[in-house]
Design an enzyme around this catalytic site. Structure first.
Site, PDB file in Angstrom:
ATOM      1  N   HIS A 114       0.861  -1.187   0.000  1.00  0.00           N
ATOM      2  CA  HIS A 114       0.000   0.000   0.000  1.00  0.00           C
ATOM      3  C   HIS A 114       0.896   1.235   0.000  1.00  0.00           C
ATOM      4  CE1 HIS A 114      -3.203   2.799   1.144  1.00  0.00           C
ATOM      5  NE2 HIS A 114      -4.042   1.850   0.788  1.00  0.00           N
ATOM      6  N   ASP A 117      -7.955  -5.200  -0.278  1.00  0.00           N
ATOM      7  CA  ASP A 117      -8.414  -6.075  -1.361  1.00  0.00           C
ATOM      8  C   ASP A 117      -8.130  -7.548  -1.102  1.00  0.00           C
ATOM      9  OD1 ASP A 117      -7.481  -3.361  -3.266  1.00  0.00           O
ATOM     10  OD2 ASP A 117      -9.495  -4.211  -3.336  1.00  0.00           O
TER      11      ASP A 117
HETATM   12  C1  SDX Z   1      -6.217   0.012  -2.968  1.00  0.00           C
HETATM   13  O1  SDX Z   1      -4.325   4.443  -1.958  1.00  0.00           O
HETATM   14  C2  SDX Z   1      -5.372   3.890  -1.376  1.00  0.00           C
HETATM   15  O2  SDX Z   1      -5.859   4.282  -0.340  1.00  0.00           O
HETATM   16  C3  SDX Z   1      -5.938   2.691  -2.157  1.00  0.00           C
HETATM   17  C4  SDX Z   1      -6.983   1.843  -1.414  1.00  0.00           C
HETATM   18  C5  SDX Z   1      -8.275   2.625  -1.178  1.00  0.00           C
HETATM   19  O3  SDX Z   1      -8.987   2.327  -0.217  1.00  0.00           O
HETATM   20  O4  SDX Z   1      -8.611   3.471  -2.063  1.00  0.00           O
HETATM   21  O5  SDX Z   1      -6.445   1.415  -0.161  1.00  0.00           O
HETATM   22  C6  SDX Z   1      -7.371   0.611  -2.247  1.00  0.00           C
HETATM   23  O6  SDX Z   1      -5.989   0.350  -4.099  1.00  0.00           O
HETATM   24  C7  SDX Z   1      -5.322  -0.947  -2.228  1.00  0.00           C
HETATM   25  C8  SDX Z   1      -4.104  -1.418  -3.093  1.00  0.00           C
HETATM   26  C9  SDX Z   1      -4.579  -2.519  -4.050  1.00  0.00           C
HETATM   27  N1  SDX Z   1      -3.496  -2.867  -4.986  1.00  0.00           N
HETATM   28  C10 SDX Z   1      -2.845  -4.046  -4.924  1.00  0.00           C
HETATM   29  O7  SDX Z   1      -3.051  -4.902  -4.061  1.00  0.00           O
HETATM   30  C11 SDX Z   1      -1.843  -4.269  -6.052  1.00  0.00           C
HETATM   31  C12 SDX Z   1      -0.534  -4.840  -5.485  1.00  0.00           C
HETATM   32  N2  SDX Z   1       0.112  -3.772  -4.705  1.00  0.00           N
HETATM   33  C13 SDX Z   1       1.173  -3.041  -5.362  1.00  0.00           C
HETATM   34  O8  SDX Z   1       0.999  -2.840  -6.737  1.00  0.00           O
HETATM   35  C14 SDX Z   1       1.589  -1.796  -4.568  1.00  0.00           C
HETATM   36  O9  SDX Z   1       1.752  -2.178  -3.275  1.00  0.00           O
HETATM   37  C15 SDX Z   1       0.716  -0.548  -4.613  1.00  0.00           C
HETATM   38  C16 SDX Z   1       0.396  -0.121  -5.996  1.00  0.00           C
HETATM   39  C17 SDX Z   1      -0.546  -0.760  -3.871  1.00  0.00           C
HETATM   40  C18 SDX Z   1       1.504   0.576  -3.922  1.00  0.00           C
HETATM   41  O10 SDX Z   1       2.596   0.782  -4.704  1.00  0.00           O
HETATM   42  P1  SDX Z   1       3.759   1.838  -4.406  1.00  0.00           P
HETATM   43  O11 SDX Z   1       3.479   2.624  -3.189  1.00  0.00           O
HETATM   44  O12 SDX Z   1       4.014   2.578  -5.671  1.00  0.00           O
HETATM   45  O13 SDX Z   1       4.969   0.884  -4.052  1.00  0.00           O
HETATM   46  P2  SDX Z   1       5.975   0.278  -5.100  1.00  0.00           P
HETATM   47  O14 SDX Z   1       5.255  -0.399  -6.224  1.00  0.00           O
HETATM   48  O15 SDX Z   1       6.947   1.355  -5.447  1.00  0.00           O
HETATM   49  O16 SDX Z   1       6.674  -0.873  -4.229  1.00  0.00           O
HETATM   50  C19 SDX Z   1       7.597  -0.527  -3.196  1.00  0.00           C
HETATM   51  C20 SDX Z   1       8.351  -1.804  -2.890  1.00  0.00           C
HETATM   52  C21 SDX Z   1       8.927  -2.460  -4.164  1.00  0.00           C
HETATM   53  O17 SDX Z   1      10.056  -3.231  -3.774  1.00  0.00           O
HETATM   54  P3  SDX Z   1      11.543  -2.634  -4.119  1.00  0.00           P
HETATM   55  O18 SDX Z   1      11.583  -2.463  -5.636  1.00  0.00           O
HETATM   56  O19 SDX Z   1      11.631  -1.311  -3.363  1.00  0.00           O
HETATM   57  O20 SDX Z   1      12.475  -3.700  -3.614  1.00  0.00           O
HETATM   58  O21 SDX Z   1       7.458  -2.778  -2.336  1.00  0.00           O
HETATM   59  C22 SDX Z   1       7.371  -3.896  -3.226  1.00  0.00           C
HETATM   60  C23 SDX Z   1       7.845  -3.416  -4.578  1.00  0.00           C
HETATM   61  O22 SDX Z   1       8.334  -4.500  -5.351  1.00  0.00           O
HETATM   62  N3  SDX Z   1       5.960  -4.284  -3.308  1.00  0.00           N
HETATM   63  C24 SDX Z   1       5.529  -5.533  -3.378  1.00  0.00           C
HETATM   64  C25 SDX Z   1       4.123  -5.443  -3.447  1.00  0.00           C
HETATM   65  N4  SDX Z   1       3.759  -4.160  -3.409  1.00  0.00           N
HETATM   66  C26 SDX Z   1       4.906  -3.444  -3.329  1.00  0.00           C
HETATM   67  N5  SDX Z   1       6.173  -6.718  -3.399  1.00  0.00           N
HETATM   68  C27 SDX Z   1       5.401  -7.848  -3.507  1.00  0.00           C
HETATM   69  N6  SDX Z   1       4.045  -7.848  -3.592  1.00  0.00           N
HETATM   70  C28 SDX Z   1       3.388  -6.658  -3.546  1.00  0.00           C
HETATM   71  N7  SDX Z   1       2.049  -6.637  -3.642  1.00  0.00           N
END
Ligand code: SDX
Length: 377
Positions: free
Chosen positions: A260, A314
């Protein structure tokens, strides 16, 4: 070339709000100062919408009047039913919902007003009709007759009634009502920010809601709940979870339902949904999916919790919606049914002291480039 741009606007405070307070470090969510857990246990979606839009809980007469107005708007105009009848059965539900909410605006004789009271009534109209649009679309693609809304039923019960053709059990009605409470608002998430940007141009409620539905559909945002269900179906059984999750981690692929932008602790909504999913799994004999979800959570905790990656709203909403009996591609529309409340609340906040939202982009391209005639390129 490095820029001063905050990628994804991470950490940028773009507005003030009196609706949701999120403490991402400690995993806290409050609606107008009330803990989300208290609201999930004691409130209703109707009361929560009143709270978000009025910044206080209603008295009983106020709640009765608000509920009566909402229920009086469940039914959709016949002209819109005709539009819906021409939607292809193969259309994806979120595309259908975005189209039909936009179509509602075409039937409104005064769609553009931004006068707060009129805007609020239009927003309530969209909130009330969206479940009917989704239920009608879902039954039409199954070749079933429409089930007209029943104004004697709550928001949650009425949707399940229109969808399934029978009134839900109290357990299912309450489970769905809690899901609606938990998804109603969440600060400046991508779809809410989208709605505020549109509203800041003094555009209309239909454009703001339609744009927000478009943003919510994305797999990184509201679409993640469907992604979680697809993942569980792909894994297939509990004994295959470990290999699947390890493979995703090894390939540095993201697992849907985890991580998140704000929460670096357990999403408090996921805490509640996990309890709900477990209870429904036991009630409906759907334990397998819940046990697979729990195993995924244990593995992810070992692998990435140290990086602040935990289950988000989710992850367990997927197994909850499945246990309620919803088709997979209706999961994200469920998120939209609830979040219309948050989007409209934020648009009303935006209109109160509005200023056009227009950030800067830092130009990183070349300068002083001569124009080359096409004959010389
Ligand atoms: C919602 O914003 C809100 O409030 C949204 C929400 C709402 O109520 O409106 O809460 C609802 O959208 C919840 C999120 C649902 N999405 C997912 O579940 C999709 C999977 N999650 C990721 O895509 C990600 O965590 C995000 C998009 C939610 C957040 O992404 P960020 O803040 O841009 O973080 P990032 O992609 O830059 O990741 C940071 C690090 C990375 O590792 P490094 O490259 O630094 O080593 O965390 C890792 C990422 O690889 N990472 C994950 C991960 N999510 C982030 N690693 C494994 N699995 C994951 N799901």
């Amino acid at each position: 070339m490095s820029t001063t741009a905050a990628k994804g606007l991470e950490g940028v405070v773009a507005a003030e709000t009196e609706m949701s307070f999120i403490d991402g470090t400690n995993g806290v969510l409050e609606y107008v100062g009330i803990a989300i857990d208290d609201l999930a246990r004691q409130s209703s979606f109707e009361e929560t919408v009143f709270l978000l839009w009025n910044r206080r809980l209603p008295t009983q007469p106020e709640l009765d009047a608000f509920t009566k107005e909402l229920r009086g708007k469940y039914a959709i105009p016949n002209e819109l039913v005709e539009v819906l009848k021409h939607m292809p059965k193969s259309a994806q539900p979120m595309h259908a919902l975005r189209t039909l909410v936009s179509a509602l605006g075409a039937f409104d004789e005064d769609p553009n007003t931004v006068e707060p009271e009129a805007y609020r009534h239009k927003a309530l109209n969209i909130l009330a009709k969206a479940p009917t649009l989704v239920a009608y679309f879902a039954r039409q693609r199954q070749g079933k007759d429409f089930v007209a809304p029943d104004e004697s039923l709550s928001f949650a019960a009425n949707f399940l009634y229109m969808l399934n053709g029978e009134k839900p059990t109290e357990t299912m009605e309450r489970a769905f009502d809690v899901c609606m409470i938990l998804h109603a608002d969440h600060g400046l998430n991508a779809s809410t920010f989208t709605s505020r940007v549109i509203q800041s141009t003094l555009s209309d409620v239909y454009s703001a809601m339609s744009g927000a539905i478009g943003a919510l559909r994305g797999p990184l945002h509201g679409g993640a709940n469907e992604g979680v269900m697809r993942m569980l179906n792909e894994i297939g059984s509990l004994d295959k979870v470990d290999v699947y999750v390890q493979g995703k981690i090894d390939r540095k692929e993201k697992i849907m339902g985890f991580g998140h932008r704000v929460y670096k602790a357990y999403d408090p909504r996921a805490t509640y949904l996990k309890t709900l999913a477990k209870r429904l799994a036991e009630d409906t004999g759907n334990q397998a999916l819940y046990e697979m979800s729990h195993r995924i959570e244990v593995l992810m905790e070992e692998a990435v919790a140290a990086k602040g990656i935990y289950p988000n709203v989710d992850f367990y909403s997927a197994t909850t919606y499945h246990a309620i009996g919803l088709e997979l591609d209706l999961f994200t529309p469920m998120f939209a049914l609830s979040r219309i409340a948050g989007w409209a609340g934020h648009c009303l906040e935006q209109l109160d002291g509005n200023r056009l939202i227009r950030p800067k982009a830092e130009y990183v391209g070349p300068h002083d480039v001569p124009y080359t005639p096409v004959t010389e390129r």
